[in-house]
Design an enzyme around this catalytic site. Structure first.
Site, PDB file in Angstrom:
ATOM      1  N   GLY A 235      -8.467  44.170  61.775  1.00 52.63           N
ATOM      2  CA  GLY A 235      -7.790  45.439  61.567  1.00 52.63           C
ATOM      3  C   GLY A 235      -8.538  46.563  62.250  1.00 52.63           C
TER       4      GLY A 235
ATOM      5  N   GLN B 132     -11.169  55.140  63.957  1.00 50.91           N
ATOM      6  CA  GLN B 132     -12.278  54.334  64.479  1.00 50.91           C
ATOM      7  C   GLN B 132     -12.411  54.449  65.991  1.00 50.91           C
ATOM      8  OE1 GLN B 132     -11.039  50.622  62.139  1.00 50.91           O
ATOM      9  NE2 GLN B 132     -13.246  50.434  62.203  1.00 50.91           N
TER      10      GLN B 132
ATOM     11  N   CYS C 263     -16.700  45.625  58.696  1.00 56.95           N
ATOM     12  CA  CYS C 263     -15.956  46.667  59.393  1.00 56.95           C
ATOM     13  C   CYS C 263     -16.515  46.798  60.811  1.00 56.95           C
ATOM     14  CB  CYS C 263     -16.116  47.993  58.649  1.00 56.95           C
ATOM     15  SG  CYS C 263     -15.311  49.388  59.441  1.00 56.95           S
ATOM     16  N   LEU C 264     -15.627  46.952  61.785  1.00 58.79           N
ATOM     17  CA  LEU C 264     -16.090  47.098  63.171  1.00 58.79           C
ATOM     18  C   LEU C 264     -16.926  48.369  63.345  1.00 58.79           C
ATOM     19  CD1 LEU C 264     -12.826  46.000  65.020  1.00 58.79           C
ATOM     20  CD2 LEU C 264     -14.935  44.675  64.754  1.00 58.79           C
TER      21      LEU C 264
ATOM     22  N   HIS D 215      -8.493  48.271  53.188  1.00 55.02           N
ATOM     23  CA  HIS D 215      -9.635  48.662  54.030  1.00 55.02           C
ATOM     24  C   HIS D 215      -9.184  49.643  55.129  1.00 55.02           C
ATOM     25  CE1 HIS D 215     -13.486  47.656  56.263  1.00 55.02           C
ATOM     26  NE2 HIS D 215     -12.765  48.276  57.175  1.00 55.02           N
ATOM     27  N   GLU D 216      -8.104  49.297  55.824  1.00 53.77           N
ATOM     28  CA  GLU D 216      -7.658  50.134  56.954  1.00 53.77           C
ATOM     29  C   GLU D 216      -7.068  51.463  56.484  1.00 53.77           C
ATOM     30  OE1 GLU D 216      -8.758  49.348  59.745  1.00 53.77           O
ATOM     31  OE2 GLU D 216      -9.294  47.307  59.162  1.00 53.77           O
TER      32      GLU D 216
ATOM     33  N   HIS E  93      -9.584  54.062  55.788  1.00 53.96           N
ATOM     34  CA  HIS E  93     -10.101  54.729  56.988  1.00 53.96           C
ATOM     35  C   HIS E  93      -9.320  56.019  57.273  1.00 53.96           C
ATOM     36  CE1 HIS E  93     -13.172  52.217  58.851  1.00 53.96           C
ATOM     37  NE2 HIS E  93     -12.435  51.130  58.726  1.00 53.96           N
TER      38      HIS E  93
HETATM   39 NI    NI Z   1     -13.109  49.178  58.996  1.00 49.54          NI
END
Ligand code: NI
Length: 164
Positions: free
Chosen positions: A46, A51, A89-90, A131-132, A135
């Site tokens: 995701g 991000q 998380c990226l 999670h997304e 953000h």
């Molecule tokens: Ni993330």
């Protein structure tokens, strides 16, 4: 299409509340295509627009068929159950934490042309929704855990468990 740079924890863009998308135009489509390419290259499940430094309510998630789904202005309209597991998380590279989330969720969103739809997800897909979407309001998963682990620590723990 182009790869975009993924911002990491500490960048102020990751703590901002994103604005809704109002124009479903070429600019949005380029963003979505770039986000999908960036997500594929990073091997993630995701990615949210903040991000990559864009403060708009845009998310790409990987569904249970391994297909990328574009969610514009997404809202969770139903959630049930509970799951506890590792999350990463990226934007927090190499760090993982145990986070409890609902097990199932339904999201209402718009597609790249503004058409409204709903999507259900469970297990990892539901985890990804929460999670997304967080953000988009400036939150990271690390807020839900007081202990982060590196890959090496997780591997060591797994090895210990196998011995036991
Ligand atoms: Ni993330």
């Amino acid at each position: 299409m182009a790869l975009r740079k993924i911002l990491t924890q500490g960048d102020p863009a990751l703590n901002k509340v994103c604005r809704p998308v109002e124009n479903f135009d070429q600019r949005l489509h380029v963003l979505l295509d770039d986000m999908k390419e960036t997500l594929a290259q990073a091997n993630g499940v995701g990615l949210a627009a903040p991000q990559v430094g864009i403060l708009r309510r845009v998310v790409v998630v990987v569904d249970d068929q391994n297909q990328m789904v574009e969610l514009i202005n997404p809202v969770i309209i139903h959630a049930e159950g509970e799951q506890t597991g590792l999350e990463g998380c990226l934007s927090v590279p190499g760090q993982y934490g145990v986070v409890t989330r609902p097990y199932k969720a339904t999201v209402r969103a718009q597609d790249r042309n503004g058409k409204e739809f709903e999507m259900e997800g469970e297990a990892v897909v539901a985890r990804c929704f929460f999670h997304e979407l967080e953000h988009l309001d400036g939150h990271l998963f690390v807020e839900h855990t007081d202990r982060l682990y590196t890959v090496e620590e997780l591997e060591a723990m797994e090895a210990e468990e196998e011995k036991a």
